[in-house]
Design an enzyme around this catalytic site. Structure first.
Site, short mmCIF file in Angstrom:
data_model
loop_
_atom_site.label_atom_id
_atom_site.label_comp_id
_atom_site.label_asym_id
_atom_site.label_seq_id
_atom_site.Cartn_x
_atom_site.Cartn_y
_atom_site.Cartn_z
N SER A 104 33.45 70.73 -44.14
CA SER A 104 32.71 69.48 -44.32
C SER A 104 33.40 68.26 -43.72
O SER A 104 32.78 67.19 -43.63
CB SER A 104 32.47 69.21 -45.81
OG SER A 104 31.55 70.13 -46.32
N LYS A 154 31.60 66.49 -41.08
CA LYS A 154 30.39 65.69 -41.31
C LYS A 154 30.48 64.24 -40.82
O LYS A 154 29.58 63.78 -40.12
CB LYS A 154 30.01 65.72 -42.80
CG LYS A 154 29.48 67.08 -43.27
CD LYS A 154 29.37 67.12 -44.80
CE LYS A 154 28.83 68.45 -45.32
NZ LYS A 154 28.90 68.54 -46.78
N TYR A 197 24.97 74.07 -37.54
CA TYR A 197 25.76 73.43 -38.59
C TYR A 197 26.93 74.33 -39.01
O TYR A 197 28.07 73.87 -39.19
CB TYR A 197 24.88 73.11 -39.80
CG TYR A 197 25.64 72.62 -40.99
CD1 TYR A 197 26.25 71.37 -40.99
CD2 TYR A 197 25.79 73.42 -42.11
CE1 TYR A 197 26.99 70.93 -42.08
CE2 TYR A 197 26.52 72.98 -43.21
CZ TYR A 197 27.12 71.74 -43.19
OH TYR A 197 27.85 71.31 -44.26
N TYR A 226 32.41 63.57 -52.50
CA TYR A 226 31.39 64.12 -53.38
C TYR A 226 31.31 63.31 -54.66
O TYR A 226 31.43 62.09 -54.64
CB TYR A 226 31.67 65.60 -53.67
CG TYR A 226 31.75 66.42 -52.42
CD1 TYR A 226 30.75 66.37 -51.45
CD2 TYR A 226 32.84 67.23 -52.18
CE1 TYR A 226 30.83 67.14 -50.30
CE2 TYR A 226 32.92 68.00 -51.03
CZ TYR A 226 31.91 67.95 -50.10
OH TYR A 226 31.99 68.70 -48.98
N VAL A 273 35.91 72.20 -47.88
CA VAL A 273 36.16 73.24 -48.87
C VAL A 273 37.23 74.23 -48.42
O VAL A 273 37.73 75.02 -49.22
CB VAL A 273 34.83 73.94 -49.23
CG1 VAL A 273 34.46 74.95 -48.15
CG2 VAL A 273 34.90 74.58 -50.59
#
Lengths: 391, 391, 391, 391
Positions: free
Chosen positions: C63, C66, C188, C240, C258
């Protein structure tokens, strides 16, 4: 030796007594002081007779008061006025969820606390100072005897009612509730602290099952429509977020209370009630749910189950005095009436037709109307047609 | 002139035909092409006779397929295995809500799309290539005639099924669904695109009302238990987030489809179905809901309503040949059996007791068991006791 | 002996190496095979120099890709076009939450998976077949070296991407996403499977901190505005549902992955990156968060913290050749310019004023504009006024 | 003619004055009586000077009080104790959302009402009877002058505070709040009813920007850490569910109040405040947001933006008296110190090294520590090394 009905209740109590799951609700301190081993089970027939096994001592009614007070509010204001303040949709959430409808601020239903508070405030709305007395009298009318409030539980619960106060303020802010919050919460807590026995609860449920008339005292407590609405809401929302599972397993409108009581009602037949303090994570009595699940199976109380075969409504067809006589029997509801109409259509041309209702045990209005219409049709066609109890 | 039942259907159609609320569902392009003025209403009795007023043309079944495919899955796997994959709790949310249970990933119930996809995948689970044919055959067995898929709607709906694909992937990620998503979605969309008429739907609902046996063909489609579970789930979740209001107003297990169809079932009595394309914001047919609401009132179909007074189950008590004979009548369920037991307890000391069931129109197993037990008690006390059909 | 900066990184690595909380993410099988003991920490200054302690081996970026792909999409389409598809609001929910905005169907922000999928699809939107290559090149430009995809992780992750497929279908159904779902999910997952080291991530973060110009290669990767937006979104949503706590404790825009990596950026100063596989329940690297928290304190990187006292921007005031000369120094931003303007207003009447900017180390445009305006005012009043670097 | 800073404020006021979007908040009756045409804008530098354009009359502070009272509570109890009662996570929800953390019952953050109530109760926790006076004094210390409560607004708001009472009871039920609800709500409403001007708010924000020291009075109101935490929470949660968009567009920690005021703070630089009553659907002042957005761009206040090029920290290198002298300049932070260390490493072998900090305008502790460490390293290698201000 006890009678066959009581024996089945005794067997159910024995069956569940050994269950050790669940725990005493502890968020109301007074509830945590009760003997967890108590188990009671009662059934009240619409005949007015009550059967019981096990515990006959009192406990506080808690949330089981909700559908009965809902029925009282419906009787006072009518369905539409009550619906304007609190919905009837299952929320899919726990009993203490906020669940207010966006826009209207209505609580989702009267079985969650937010909705129950609104409903309580609707009773004796014009004279709130008489509300506690009115609710106590109303619950007593459902039970068939004067009830009292357990003052120790009332005090204990009132002192720990912040969540309910919070909900009441939120619904008041949304416009669904009027009147002082502290007053409404006190009245609601008093309603939850009413002392009842399983016998009382069975009679209360039987009153709803009996169309609003207490089958023991004969007193009409609420109207048929109010009783039906209360049962419908119990069917979808009565067991909190386990309501769907309950309807699948037990098949009856029901309501549970965190003191460990559960009631269920079989329309036109019976009210049943169970009591055993340890509750599961949904707040439902572990042994109570198990006992009622067993009773439902054994007594075939499932509302959506198939009732089994029935004899034809036309027991016999005979010629008598130049007429064709159809001997009707049993319960005449829509399905039976449709059968009779079908028979009438199949008759050969005759001058006179008699429907003999001598053995009919129940004539529902829809059946009467349909038979009347069919007889009118015959008469319009020149046939001498009538319905009679020959004997 | 039509018969009295059909006349009431015709009156209901005429009553709702002028309603102009609602709009054609447009998220499935093919649905937006239908004539919004169509109105049809049908009723199928457990006798197998079907009555109809208005529109008799086909339309796609859409979500009304859900409870029937749920029943098929229950028949294939049993309740517990199906419950492990999809719950039975009302979600209080719209049909396209995600509503997966935290932890298990189970959709809340089989009436929302997420749950319906899981249920579809459970049919013919071991041979998915035969699933479409199996579902089509199953729905046809419920309807009593072979059904077909509307290929234009199927193609239109499949092309716009992103939301369903999304739900299917999410439930697959959570473990509740196995098998390829594209396959399951295609099978689900095919199931929704099955062409039916209001007559078909009425018979399908009557099959559930009739304990799983199609009353027209006599074929057993699913077991009694599966039919009852399907009805219980319809009762709490069938009308989406208007389910509670529906149960209060209509009082029957029901299911609506976005093409404008609605079915409802009265256990042991009837299945009814309505069709009229414009739907309200919940996705329920405006005219269909109104027509069924009217029928429910007129035909007294409310499940939780009071059935009205009934004659006593003991029609007469007479002495005959040294015995006391109790003439029983009507339907013997738990309440009636309790009455009979009460009468038996009140008898003076006698040598012989006969329960004459000659006029009993329905003997439910619970009543038979209770009467047997009471007779056993009498015999243990030295009384010659028996149940007989004297005639 | 290593230099003082590296020594502090080494101390931070040593400090956190003993932490045993957290666990390997296991929902992507390949991630569960990594050595949980690895710890790496790197810092890249806007000077282009990189410092590191501990692990220098590659891992998948997950992530952390992103915000960089978000910046690439912003560069391709502009802020408004991207905002129309995906919001920038913290959702208060986990990374896999659905969180679609009612009505628009926009995912809440680009840091949750639903939003990241939309953002990925916006890269090379007109030529999706070149998207993987474009993303790989873009991430490589941020890192300053060619990067590659870890095929084993790609395959492992693609095989278990049902949740992402579900999200993609839902956002596609809502209109926020175009193009085939399978393609977007593959792109992705490929983006998440890019292999990087902590050095790479530090340089990538430093590129955002450096206004979009890679400080090692000097290449402009994205514009200043895009870099700032990416950092703003990281500030509110990067960690998050622990984003608020992070901003309070660490005070820097950051993003976690992660696989156990975390990056943070200090605008105009540094990019930092940590890697250690065990993650907490939010999906954030336990040791990585601790290491960056320590570095933030030690290196005074807190964005909202007070920067401490500064010398006055007017170092001295002297008379020279009939003029008043104000010697300016240090960084001239809004606050410093306001000080200078205040000094100018306090001058006695003079014929000539010189602002000597010889020791000014940074002149922000706002300061230049304000000084120009003040000098214009003086000139309008007949004073000979100017800004000069005397030396 | 006004000065260049004021002129820019005037231009911003003129720019937004014609905007007609938004509406007066009407849920507090008193707020609906204000003149919607009012517009004021102020900026307070950490120098203590205040600039303003437009409206200078008082209004009630409303939710803008929240971050300041949060800072007071942090000063009284420390971060950990406050965090135990109220989180710092953006909730992604509106200001009146319930948003309690499951389990702990903590409100999500201090900017939503539920959290603000908890924070209010933490001020003067041991002597709640002195709380209103303590809060008024604290807000006054932030503003630099004694403040008063608007009694009419206080009374109006207290009479319509059911929602706040509800929230307070819910958080009290969850354990996050102690003390009587009515008292806390009254104190909170009083805090919201404090009268301020845009000048006051600008100084209050400047006090946070200035590390907790009021730049006008010189009084330390809260510690540096508390000021930084308050700003961090404003950055993620200050603008309700438009917080992310705000950070992207404006880039500063900010807070809005429903009376139409907004404050923002640029750490180490400025506090700004705007006031104009009409608010948008998020409860944020339409003109105030637009004015601050314009100022942020014009004054380059974006916290995550790139600060632009800076001169090298080593202005010159020269030989002097057998030593190498590095002339340092400007602000020495981590990035600059890293540059200096790099220069030191690149020196040819010498006997003596002098860092001349005479032109350094700010030496951050991290820079001092790193330079000290580097000089220690040189000394350990036998070099005579030192830092000095030669002049």
């Amino acid at each position: 030796m006890s009678d066959p009905v009581t024996r089945r209740l005794e067997a159910a109590v024995a069956d569940v007594a050994g269950m050790t799951d669940g725990a005493l609700a502890d968020y109301i301190p007074q509830l945590a002081t009760v003997d967890p081993g108590r188990v009671g089970l009662a059934m009240a027939a619409v005949s007015g007779r009550v059967y019981r096994a096990g515990d006959d001592q009192a406990f506080t009614i808690q949330s089981v008061s909700k559908p009965f007070v809902h029925a009282l509010a419906l009787a006072e204001h009518g369905l539409d006025a009550v619906l304007a303040r609190v919905g009837v949709e299952p929320s899919g959430q726990a009993f203490d969820a906020v669940s207010l409808e966006p826009g209207s601020g209505r609580p989702a239903n009267p079985m969650i606390n937010a909705g129950a508070l609104v409903v309580t405030a609707l009773v004796s709305a014009d004279a709130p100072e008489r509300r506690p007395e009115r609710i106590l009298a109303g619950l007593g009318a459902f039970a068939g005897r004067p009830l009292t409030v357990d003052e120790a539980t009332y005090a204990s619960e009132l002192a720990t009612s912040d969540h309910n106060r919070g909900l009441a303020h939120l619904v008041r802010a949304g416009g669904a509730l009027q009147g002082p919050v502290e007053e409404v919460v006190a009245h609601y807590v008093a309603q939850c602290s009413v002392l009842v026995t399983v016998d009382d609860l069975a009679v209360m449920a039987a009153t709803l099952a009996n169309g609003g008339v207490n089958p023991v005292t004969g007193e009409r407590v609420v109207g048929e429509r109010e009783a039906a609405v209360a049962l419908a809401v119990m069917a979808t929302c009565g067991m909190y977020d386990a309501s769907g599972r309950w309807l699948v397993r037990v098949g009856l409108p029901a309501k549970s209370g965190v003191s460990g009581c559960v009631v269920a009602a079989s329309p036109g037949q019976f009210g049943v009630a169970a009591f055993s303090p340890p509750v599961d994570s949904y707040g439902n009595s572990v042994r109570g749910v198990a006992a009622l699940e067993r009773l439902s199976r054994e007594f075939e109380l499932d509302l959506v189950g198939h009732p089994g075969l029935t004899a034809p409504p036309v027991a016999a067809r005979r010629a008598q005095d130049g007429a064709v006589v159809l001997e009707l029997q049993g319960e005449l509801d829509l399905a039976a009436a449709e059968e009779v109409l079908h028979e009438l259509r199949g008759l050969p041309p005759v001058r006179r037709v008699v429907l003999d209702a001598g053995r009919v045990t129940r004539m529902r209005p829809v059946a009467a109307r349909l038979l009347d219409a069919a007889l009118d049709d015959l008469r319009a066609a020149g046939v001498d047609a009538g319905l009679t109890r020959l004997r």
